[in-house]
Design a protein around this motif. Structure first.
Motif, PDB file in Angstrom:
ATOM      1  N   VAL A 183      -3.664 -16.082  49.419  1.00 34.38           N
ATOM      2  CA  VAL A 183      -3.907 -17.551  49.010  1.00 34.38           C
ATOM      3  C   VAL A 183      -2.702 -18.192  49.624  1.00 34.38           C
ATOM      4  CG1 VAL A 183      -3.764 -19.107  47.175  1.00 34.38           C
ATOM      5  CG2 VAL A 183      -5.207 -17.075  46.958  1.00 34.38           C
ATOM      6  N   CYS A 215      -7.956 -22.671  48.772  1.00 34.81           N
ATOM      7  CA  CYS A 215      -6.403 -22.093  48.411  1.00 34.81           C
ATOM      8  C   CYS A 215      -5.967 -23.272  47.340  1.00 34.81           C
ATOM      9  CB  CYS A 215      -5.918 -21.633  49.445  1.00 34.81           C
ATOM     10  SG  CYS A 215      -6.530 -20.346  50.123  1.00 34.81           S
ATOM     11  N   ALA A 233       1.240 -16.802  44.178  1.00 32.34           N
ATOM     12  CA  ALA A 233       0.817 -17.280  45.422  1.00 32.34           C
ATOM     13  C   ALA A 233       1.908 -18.481  45.762  1.00 32.34           C
ATOM     14  CB  ALA A 233      -0.458 -17.787  45.551  1.00 32.34           C
ATOM     15  N   TYR A 240      -7.885 -23.605  44.235  1.00 35.46           N
ATOM     16  CA  TYR A 240      -7.663 -22.596  43.219  1.00 35.46           C
ATOM     17  C   TYR A 240      -6.362 -22.527  42.553  1.00 35.46           C
ATOM     18  CZ  TYR A 240      -6.269 -17.692  42.489  1.00 35.46           C
ATOM     19  OH  TYR A 240      -5.618 -16.362  41.603  1.00 35.46           O
ATOM     20  N   GLY A 258      -3.418 -18.720  53.110  1.00 40.95           N
ATOM     21  CA  GLY A 258      -4.406 -19.769  53.321  1.00 40.95           C
ATOM     22  C   GLY A 258      -3.948 -21.148  53.232  1.00 40.95           C
ATOM     23  N   ARG A 259      -2.848 -21.394  52.150  1.00 41.07           N
ATOM     24  CA  ARG A 259      -2.709 -22.627  51.908  1.00 41.07           C
ATOM     25  C   ARG A 259      -1.912 -23.227  53.129  1.00 41.07           C
ATOM     26  NH1 ARG A 259      -0.301 -24.959  46.246  1.00 41.07           N
ATOM     27  NH2 ARG A 259      -0.431 -26.811  47.155  1.00 41.07           N
TER      28      ARG A 259
END
Lengths: 380, 260
Positions: A194, A209, A261, A212, A197-198
């Motif tokens: 994550v 991301c 994350a 989430y 992904g961010r």
């Protein structure tokens, strides 16, 4: 003045010429330096010493001197706690002696307690092996798989002559360790994905991301657990039922994942841009760059906040009590429900506190050592 | 003697250019950092790019291995055009080595591991062979004895020499140097320049952004002077330093000569 103390004494005499030379050994010099270096420091030392002696003394009195360690069995076959109740100034450790197996293993069938006991030992062994850098390679994967399979077999049973124990009867320390271990073992890789992904350039991945993390972080863990236990089954097709513990486990993984994350992202951002450029210039692909250059450095940077979050989540697993899962804390609370033990909750909580402390303190000490070890390369 | 003739004398004229830039334009937001930059670098040619800070010289060489993306024009490296195609980017990065102003060694890896990382993972070289190659190149930059230390334990000059060895371990055809001595203490500049001079003598194609005029005079086939995102003048070191044609170059030369 003995010889070993001489340099210290000479040093303090130099820095504070008005003070006379230290009479006595190193201890006196140390106290002079750290406890009585000024009138203000002396006042604080004396005040704290007073509080310490006063309250520590009464605690020792309660916990050891006046404590009752065992109680006789009464006429009705139940423990007779009259002596404890007549002794308000002392602890009643008899509740622990009597109830320790229930606190540790909850409602697991009494004669099968060796199984959760062995499971706890397996978990501790798994932690120790995982902590050794010697095993930080592919070998850790089969070790985890085998151990977790063994743990599953021992807890459920139903094979190899072990009697079947449904999940509803599990409880105590194994539940806490299962929730914490699986929770962090799955949340951590999820968190890394994550976090990466961010920072992705692909807008869809980035949006998912961010969504989430923000959604999960925005609600309390308790409400997530409620959703997992009450709402989630409503969405499942008729007849399909996912284990309650598994649902709580998934809620914990998702929750821990969001927090971790953000910690990992902090590490990714702390890394100088030049590191990414050097890896690019050498022709490393995105995943090779991430695995060989970026993550090894980013994760080292965030060891302190990472362990902080780990410790927080280890204790947060106790929140599963609100959906009726018997973790260590719930088992402890239930242990002193019986009328004759009702007055002795403090003793149980002290013991629970010690158990939680041992695990958390071990994590903390290990991380401090790991941090020093892994950051050796920064030494100049 | 014109620049082109000098070029022809040191480089095979029939070889295709190692690097070709055609009317390259780049903006950072509203800032126009590269304006219609066109240039060719022949295989084996050594080019020094100089100019005042903010003139776009670093951006120019960073576009060549696509650490920056250009927005207009063409860049062709070793016959491969730089596009959004990842395969062409990988191919180019394998052929182009880069040395940075701030070294950018990987601090968590030893010197040897820094050098073998890309050969092992990008070129799929066996570990033993990669280590032999790395030791050979570390010997060439004269620090084989530091192979098992970490970058943080080395001086700036040593780190930069490791960075050069690390880039050379990929056996590139072209080397880019982005102000390799600007972050160094004066007493360490020479050790890095010596290594670069030796490298130039091997026939490596080099583009070097630097203000070291002594180095430019010694090894450059051509000096390119940039200002405000465009190439203002280019020629042999003698022409550029001895006979500047534009006011901008004269001003720049007077400033850096006063500084030295």
């Amino acid at each position: 003045m003995n010889e070993t103390a001489a340099p210290t004494a000479a040093h303090s005499a130099l820095s504070a010429p008005r003070r006379g030379p230290a009479q006595g050994g190193k201890a006196v010099a140390w106290m002079r330096e750290n406890l009585f270096s000024s009138w203000w420091s002396t006042a604080v030392t004396l005040a704290l010493a007073y509080l310490l002696i006063r309250y520590a003394a009464s605690f020792i009195d309660w916990a050891f001197v006046k404590a009752i360690w065992s109680v006789p069995t009464g006429a009705n076959g139940l423990p007779d706690t009259t002596s404890c109740r007549d002794n308000p100034g002392g602890a009643c450790w008899a509740v622990i002696a009597e109830k320790h197996r229930f606190i540790l293993f909850g409602t697991y069938p009494y004669e099968e307690h060796w199984r959760p006991m062995l499971v706890c030992c397996l978990f501790v062994g798994l932690y120790i092996v995982s902590a050794m850098r010697r095993f930080w390679n592919w070998r850790i994967v089969p070790i985890w798989l085998v151990t977790l399979t063994l743990i599953g077999i021992l807890m459920w049973g139903g094979v190899f002559g072990l009697s079947y124990v449904p999940q509803e009867r599990w409880g105590g320390l194994p539940i806490t360790l299962i929730l914490a271990t699986f929770g962090l073992a799955f949340a951590f890789p999820l968190a890394i994905l994550v976090a990466l992904g961010r920072r992705s350039r692909l807008p869809a991945i980035k949006a998912i991301c961010v969504l989430y993390v923000e959604l999960i972080r925005g609600v309390p863990l308790i409400s997530l657990l409620f959703m997992a236990s009450v709402m989630f089954p409503l969405f499942l097709p008729e007849g399909m039922n996912i284990d309650k513990l598994l649902r709580a486990q998934i809620a914990i993984i998702l929750f821990a994942g969001a927090y971790l994350a953000e910690v990992v992202r902090g590490g990714l951002q702390a890394l100088p841009k030049g590191q990414y450029e050097a890896a690019d210039a050498l022709g490393l692909s995105y995943w090779k760059k991430t695995l060989l250059v970026v993550l090894p450095q980013a994760l080292r940077i965030v060891i302190p906040p990472l362990v902080n979050t780990f410790i927080g989540f280890f204790k947060d697993t106790s929140l599963v009590l609100i959906i009726g899962i018997f973790d260590l804390l719930t088992a402890g609370k239930t242990a002193f429900m019986e009328p004759h033990w009702q007055a002795f909750g403090v003793e149980v909580y002290v013991v629970l506190g010690i158990i939680y402390f041992i695990f958390c303190f071990a994590m903390s000490k290990y991380s401090a050592g790991l941090e020093a070890e892994l950051n050796r390369h920064r030494r100049r | 003697m014109s620049a082109a003739e000098t070029l022809a004398s040191s480089v095979r004229a029939d070889a295709p250019p190692a690097i070709l830039l055609e009317r390259v334009n780049k903006w950072f937001g509203a800032l126009h950092v590269l304006r219609d930059v066109s240039m060719q670098v022949a295989a084996g040619e050594r080019v020094v790019v100089c100019g005042p800070s903010g003139s776009g010289k670093s951006t120019l060489i960073r576009c060549i291995n696509r650490l920056e993306e250009h927005q207009e024009g063409r860049i062709v490296v070793d016959g491969i055009e730089l596009t959004d195609d990842l395969r062409s980017l990988d191919a180019i990065r394998r052929e182009v080595g880069m040395v940075f102003q701030s070294f950018n060694l990987f601090p968590h890896l030893t010197i040897l591991e820094n050098c073998t990382l890309a050969p092992i993972w990008v070129r799929k070289m066996p570990k033993k062979q990669a280590e032999e190659l790395a030791m050979e190149l570390l010997t060439r930059v004269r620090i084989p004895e530091q192979a098992h230390k970490y970058p943080g334990q080395l001086s700036g000059g040593q780190q930069q020499r490791v960075a050069i060895a690390r880039a050379l371990c990929m056996q590139p055809k072209i080397m880019l140097f982005d102000e390799p001595t600007s972050a160094l203490d004066p007493e360490m500049i020479k050790e890095v320049l010596d290594v670069m001079v030796e490298l130039a003598a091997t026939g490596m194609t080099m583009i070097c952004v630097t203000h070291e005029m002594g180095f430019a005079r010694q090894v450059a086939d051509r000096v390119v002077f940039m200002d405000r995102g465009e190439i203002v003048e280019q020629g042999t070191p003698q022409e550029i330093f001895g006979n500047p044609k534009t006011d901008r170059l004269r001003l720049f030369l007077s400033q850096i000569l006063r500084g030295h």
